[in-house]
Design a protein around this motif. Sequence first.
Motif, mmCIF file in Angstrom:
data_model
loop_
_atom_site.group_PDB
_atom_site.id
_atom_site.type_symbol
_atom_site.label_atom_id
_atom_site.label_comp_id
_atom_site.label_asym_id
_atom_site.label_seq_id
_atom_site.Cartn_x
_atom_site.Cartn_y
_atom_site.Cartn_z
ATOM 1 N N GLN A 184 0.898 -1.085 0.128
ATOM 2 C CA GLN A 184 0.018 -0.051 -0.175
ATOM 3 C C GLN A 184 1.031 1.489 0.107
ATOM 4 O OE1 GLN A 184 -1.341 -0.336 4.374
ATOM 5 N NE2 GLN A 184 -1.979 1.700 3.793
ATOM 6 N N LYS A 185 0.153 2.270 -0.589
ATOM 7 C CA LYS A 185 0.871 3.668 -0.391
ATOM 8 C C LYS A 185 0.300 4.308 0.787
ATOM 9 C CE LYS A 185 1.333 7.929 -2.856
ATOM 10 N NZ LYS A 185 0.836 8.767 -4.255
ATOM 11 N N HIS A 186 1.190 4.608 1.617
ATOM 12 C CA HIS A 186 0.733 5.240 3.177
ATOM 13 C C HIS A 186 0.159 6.644 2.806
ATOM 14 C CE1 HIS A 186 2.252 1.829 5.313
ATOM 15 N NE2 HIS A 186 3.297 1.891 4.251
ATOM 16 N N GLN A 187 -0.969 6.980 3.311
ATOM 17 C CA GLN A 187 -1.522 8.101 3.162
ATOM 18 C C GLN A 187 -2.705 8.433 4.425
ATOM 19 O OE1 GLN A 187 -2.986 6.985 -0.685
ATOM 20 N NE2 GLN A 187 -2.461 8.813 -1.626
ATOM 21 N N PHE A 188 -2.912 9.667 4.487
ATOM 22 C CA PHE A 188 -4.025 10.151 5.469
ATOM 23 C C PHE A 188 -4.915 10.756 4.625
ATOM 24 C CE2 PHE A 188 -1.003 10.476 9.166
ATOM 25 C CZ PHE A 188 -1.207 9.217 9.988
ATOM 26 N N PHE A 189 -6.212 10.460 5.038
ATOM 27 C CA PHE A 189 -7.518 11.048 4.272
ATOM 28 C C PHE A 189 -8.257 11.844 5.137
ATOM 29 C CE2 PHE A 189 -6.180 6.909 2.354
ATOM 30 C CZ PHE A 189 -5.840 7.135 0.958
ATOM 31 N N LEU A 190 -8.465 13.131 4.655
ATOM 32 C CA LEU A 190 -9.473 14.136 5.523
ATOM 33 C C LEU A 190 -10.742 14.202 5.093
ATOM 34 C CD1 LEU A 190 -9.286 15.870 8.258
ATOM 35 C CD2 LEU A 190 -8.813 17.748 6.507
ATOM 36 N N ALA A 199 -9.141 16.391 1.746
ATOM 37 C CA ALA A 199 -7.774 16.475 1.575
ATOM 38 C C ALA A 199 -7.100 15.323 1.746
ATOM 39 C CB ALA A 199 -7.209 17.508 2.653
ATOM 40 N N VAL A 200 -5.972 15.087 0.878
ATOM 41 C CA VAL A 200 -4.960 14.117 1.012
ATOM 42 C C VAL A 200 -3.756 14.438 1.334
ATOM 43 C CG1 VAL A 200 -4.289 11.851 -0.172
ATOM 44 C CG2 VAL A 200 -6.404 12.707 -0.646
ATOM 45 N N PHE A 201 -2.985 13.560 2.325
ATOM 46 C CA PHE A 201 -1.725 13.816 3.093
ATOM 47 C C PHE A 201 -0.845 12.656 2.427
ATOM 48 C CE2 PHE A 201 -4.678 15.971 5.828
ATOM 49 C CZ PHE A 201 -4.251 17.231 5.742
ATOM 50 N N GLU A 202 0.080 12.767 1.705
ATOM 51 C CA GLU A 202 1.016 11.803 1.178
ATOM 52 C C GLU A 202 2.082 11.268 2.166
ATOM 53 O OE1 GLU A 202 -0.074 10.334 -1.610
ATOM 54 O OE2 GLU A 202 -1.205 11.684 -2.501
ATOM 55 N N GLU A 203 2.979 10.378 1.719
ATOM 56 C CA GLU A 203 3.947 9.777 2.343
ATOM 57 C C GLU A 203 4.994 10.811 3.017
ATOM 58 O OE1 GLU A 203 4.375 5.130 1.326
ATOM 59 O OE2 GLU A 203 5.167 6.571 -0.384
ATOM 60 N N ASN A 204 5.231 11.603 2.046
ATOM 61 C CA ASN A 204 6.252 12.733 2.489
ATOM 62 C C ASN A 204 5.776 13.821 3.419
ATOM 63 O OD1 ASN A 204 4.722 14.160 0.796
ATOM 64 N ND2 ASN A 204 6.291 14.771 -0.541
#
Length: 215
Positions: A172-178, A187-192
């Motif tokens: 998986q690609k690690h992301q946070f989703f708001l 909003a989407v917060f990417e791995e970096n």
Amino acid sequence: MKRCQGLNSKCFLISYLIIVAILLYYWYYELMHQRATDAVPVVLHNYIHWPAKGLNRDIITGNTALSDLLTQQNWRLIYLSHAQCLPDCYQWLVRLKTFDSAFSSYDLTTAVININHSDPGGRHLQQVLLNYQVNNTVYSVKTNEEAESLAHWLTALFLRTERRGDDALIEQKHQFFLVDPKNRLYAVFEENTSYAELQSAFIALRSFYAKSGGR
């Protein structure tokens, strides 16, 4: 079908007006969309999902717990996971729990959604989190179709590779989703994205949301 006879015919005039009306509609739509996009502060361009993407309730039909989470009228910070994600996902789970504690006074829910339908109710994932002393609230998909529909809505990326016992191995690609109070991907917060950036961006996003009337 009867064709228009001559440039001065009523048929030609009506056809011309219809075409002009369609072109004006698309021009107006693009203009309004551009104005809305221009209104987003530059500092939020790396995170905000614009326009916000509404939830298709069909993807959670029959899943009461997940439905309750995704239809709450508050902010939700979501992380997709599975029982085999550790140790790669450990820092993300810790960030989520720390974020939950830091913003406990805000109208915010943080949640981990188990995307492995072979782990009913996310019981294996919940046990793994307890073993690592990361006590995040876990929700779970019930079917593979539900997981894929959820990922499509959240623009999440994951790939099932093989099985290990009762668990699927998932890359998986690690992301946070708001998700905003209107149940839209906001909003989407990417791995970096660092934890400090996550905090400041969340505050800025809430402020922009309030000033723009919840657009």
